[in-house]
Design an enzyme around this catalytic site. Structure first.
Site, mmCIF file in Angstrom:
data_model
loop_
_atom_site.group_PDB
_atom_site.id
_atom_site.type_symbol
_atom_site.label_atom_id
_atom_site.label_comp_id
_atom_site.label_asym_id
_atom_site.label_seq_id
_atom_site.Cartn_x
_atom_site.Cartn_y
_atom_site.Cartn_z
ATOM 1 N N ARG A 106 0.814 -1.284 -0.031
ATOM 2 C CA ARG A 106 -0.100 0.090 0.177
ATOM 3 C C ARG A 106 0.834 1.345 0.066
ATOM 4 O O ARG A 106 0.609 2.252 -0.791
ATOM 5 C CB ARG A 106 -1.030 -0.192 1.357
ATOM 6 N N ALA A 107 1.953 1.172 0.625
ATOM 7 C CA ALA A 107 2.842 2.275 0.607
ATOM 8 C C ALA A 107 3.489 2.793 -0.586
ATOM 9 O O ALA A 107 3.614 4.056 -1.029
ATOM 10 C CB ALA A 107 3.999 2.057 1.755
#
Length: 678
Positions: A275-276
């Site tokens: 997700r980052a």
């Protein structure tokens, strides 16, 4: 309707403004979590942002704000015929901390669904916020299951409502903004990760800037409309810039070299999952569009990392978010292209059109929880403390007080629980009646029906079908037939620690182990969503080192700096704890307490100190307070005083070794049995 404070009139807080504006340009960034102390314009900035958002075209009469150009085919109010849309201002919908699940996602009229076979759906706040802003003040105080629903909807862009076989889905795409004061408790790391960006805010220490903040606020309070009119030009220019950046956004190029820098940065900082990487890519693209460029640069990647990674770096619940900027620069240089063809022009990512976009935020100021352990020479000192009756010696603090010692390595503890069935706030410690959990029975609803027990409802209605003239296949259901499902889950408790900091506990090696045990219990309380408080006693009195709070890391910070020495006023500690619990029962009567006394059981000072401590223990027992005594007595000769205290309290005693999760199997059962015997 009151006139909102102008966004462009906010003084300072560059990172806060930049994070909000990037989400206004690209809602796909995933929202922003604003962390900071009280009185730092968090709520003011969020509410002011709504006035800058472009107007939204909607289908007339649609409760779900469908776009007339591409209406949602699954809209509960659809299908929509071709018609001219109407424009309205983007909404800012606020989610109260005490909201119910039905208020958030909407509710079905179960009675009409059963008796008439219609899907009568009442939209919730997620539907109201579609294509607007959903603002959650004090998001860290929101119940976990509501946070899960909220973040799932934000990630999927849709809300799903399931009620006993009846299913409704509607679009729910919004700019999610949460604000919180870390002093009141942290969000779980996995929930922090669901916010795209996080910014840290604090009050300025610059005198001129603080003067300007006060001057503008007083001017706004005196004449809100006139103050807003003076800033109308700047507001209009910023609104046009947001619209232009939205138009430019699809044309921004994210090269393979930039993607490699993003991936290398996330790998270097060991963030979990992917997700980052995705959030950084979207943020860097939005930064380029905000600056009016069609290509992402290394400076965009750096700023994106400072906004998207700090809150994903937490490994321990008491760690403050942060990012090593030197390591970030080194990683970007190593992953960058060999020949940097881009000139280092000002990318202008800041909300004011200049500078470095807030000085590269994302690195918070050092909080109370940032603790530097004492040197090894301190923790190696195992000399015995001076006798309690010895007079103070030169070079020592009054009362025989010794300097704080280091905390031993924490460990996983046995779960301590409160006996019986509570009805407190949702958590993970003791059994309780909750809205979520396993179904245990059915009752007549006292208000609006929220959780239908279908089998019990059918059983109640079945005997009356002939009298009601049933002729078809459908079941004739009346209001009196409906049954509410009762469910059992887990609640959070108030865990009040009463810690002996007297001279009998002051041997450094021993006190280090005691602090390690309390820290371990604090970690357990953090994971189980408890409130915690800390009472200490030494010398002649007891002190409330930390009033009950949801900020477990604040308790850990107070524990770290806890001094020791002096006599052992055990009774004073127990009576002070009684006062704290009495006040908390009035403030939060549904939250049940668990008293954890950490002591060797010795009591000194005053007439009959042991008998007085016993009477104080029986006072807790008479009020049914669940209790555990962590026995810290060491050495070959043991007096067993902690066990005697546990019996007076009506609880149980465990040693430091027995507190470990891998030591004994029956601790929870023993605590519960002792509590029932009380």
């Amino acid at each position: 309707m009151s006139t909102p404070y102008p966004f462009t009139a906010i003084v300072g807080q560059d990172d806060l403004r930049l994070g909000l504006l990037l989400n206004a340009v690209s809602p796909a960034v995933g929202g922003v979590l604003v962390r900071g102390e009280k009185g730092t314009a968090k709520s003011t900035a969020v509410r002011a942002l709504a006035a800058l958002m472009p107007e939204v075209p909607v289908v007339p009469g649609c409760r779900f704000s469908c776009d007339p150009g591409s209406p949602d085919p699954a809209c509960p109010d659809g299908p929509h015929a071709e018609a001219a849309g109407v424009s309205r201002a983007a909404r800012t919908v606020e989610l109260p901390v005490g909201a119910s699940e039905d208020r958030l996602v909407g509710a079905l009229d179960i009675e009409r669904a059963l008796s008439e076979g219609v899907k009568a759906f009442e939209p919730g706040l997620l539907a109201d916020a579609h294509r607007g802003i959903l603002y959650v003040d004090e998001v860290n105080l929101l119940h976990d299951h509501l946070v899960d629903l909220l973040l799932d909807a934000a990630a999927m862009g849709a809300s799903y409502v399931e009620r006993e076989g009846v299913s409704v889905r509607h679009a729910a795409r919004f700019l999610l903004v949460g604000t919180m004061n870390p002093e009141e408790g942290e969000l779980r790391p996995q929930l922090l990760d669901r916010f795209g960006l996080t910014v840290e805010v604090s009050a300025s220490r610059d005198t001129d800037e603080r003067v300007e903040v006060v001057r503008r606020r007083l001017a706004y309070d005196d004449d809100p409309e006139g103050f807003a009119a003076r800033w109308a030009g700047e507001e209009g220019a910023l609104r046009e810039r947001i619209a232009a950046a939205r138009v430019l956004l699809p044309r921004v190029v994210l090269s393979d070299g930039v993607l490699r820098q993003i991936a290398a940065t996330c790998a270097a900082f060991e963030v979990d999952g992917m997700r980052a990487d995705i959030v950084m890519a979207r943020t860097a693209t939005a930064l380029a569009a905000w600056a009016g460029r069609e290509e992402v640069t290394a400076d965009d990647v750096r700023q994106a990392a400072l906004l998207a990674l700090p809150h994903r770096r937490r490994r321990n619940p008491f760690d403050a978010p942060g990012l090593d900027e030197d390591k970030l620069d080194q990683t970007l240089d190593e992953a960058g292209p060999q020949e940097d063809g881009s000139d280092d022009d000002d990318p202008d990512p800041g909300p004011d059109g200049g500078g470095d976009g807030g000085g590269g935020g994302g690195v918070p100021p050092q909080a109370d929880g940032d603790r530097t352990p004492p040197s090894a020479s301190q923790s190696d000192d195992t000399s015995s403390p001076a006798p309690e009756s010895a007079p103070d010696t030169p070079g020592q603090p009054a009362g025989g007080e010794q300097q704080p010692v280091a905390v031993a390595e924490p460990f996983r503890t046995k779960m301590l629980s409160v006996p019986g069935l509570g009805e407190g706030a949702a958590g993970r410690r003791s059994r309780a009646r909750t809205e979520h959990g396993r179904t245990t029975g059915a009752v007549r609803p006292q208000g609006a029906l929220t959780k239908l027990h279908l089998a019990a409802t059918v059983q109640a209605a079945a005997p009356h079908q002939r009298a009601r003239g049933r002729s078809g296949r459908g079941l004739v259901v009346r209001r009196d037939d409906l049954r509410q499902a009762t469910r059992e889950g887990r609640e959070g408790n108030l865990v009040l620690f009463v810690v002996d900091a007297s001279g009998s506990m002051a041997a450094r090696q021993r006190m280090s182990a005691v602090k390690g045990a309390v820290l371990s219990l604090l970690l357990d309380a953090y994971q189980r969503r408890d409130k915690v408080g800390l009472v200490t006693f030494r010398g002649k009195e007891a002190d409330v080192a930390l009033p009950p709070t949801s900020s477990v890391d604040a308790a850990a910070a107070r524990l770290e700096s806890l001094p020791t020495g002096g006599r052992t006023p055990l009774a004073a500690g127990l009576l002070k704890a009684h006062d704290v619990l009495r006040v908390e029962r009035l403030r939060d009567p549904s939250r049940r307490p668990l008293l954890v006394v950490v002591t060797d059981g010795r009591a000194t000072g005053g007439p009959e100190p042991v008998a007085l401590a016993g009477r104080a223990g029986r006072l807790h027992r008479s009020e049914g307070t669940a209790s555990v005594v962590v026995d810290c007595e060491s050495g070959y000769v043991r007096l067993g005083l902690a066990g005697e205290l546990a019996r007076e309290l009506g609880g149980t005693a465990v040693t430091l070794d027995e507190l470990r999760a891998d030591s004994i199997a029956g601790l929870v059962k023993d605590v519960t049995a002792a509590g029932r015997a009380a």
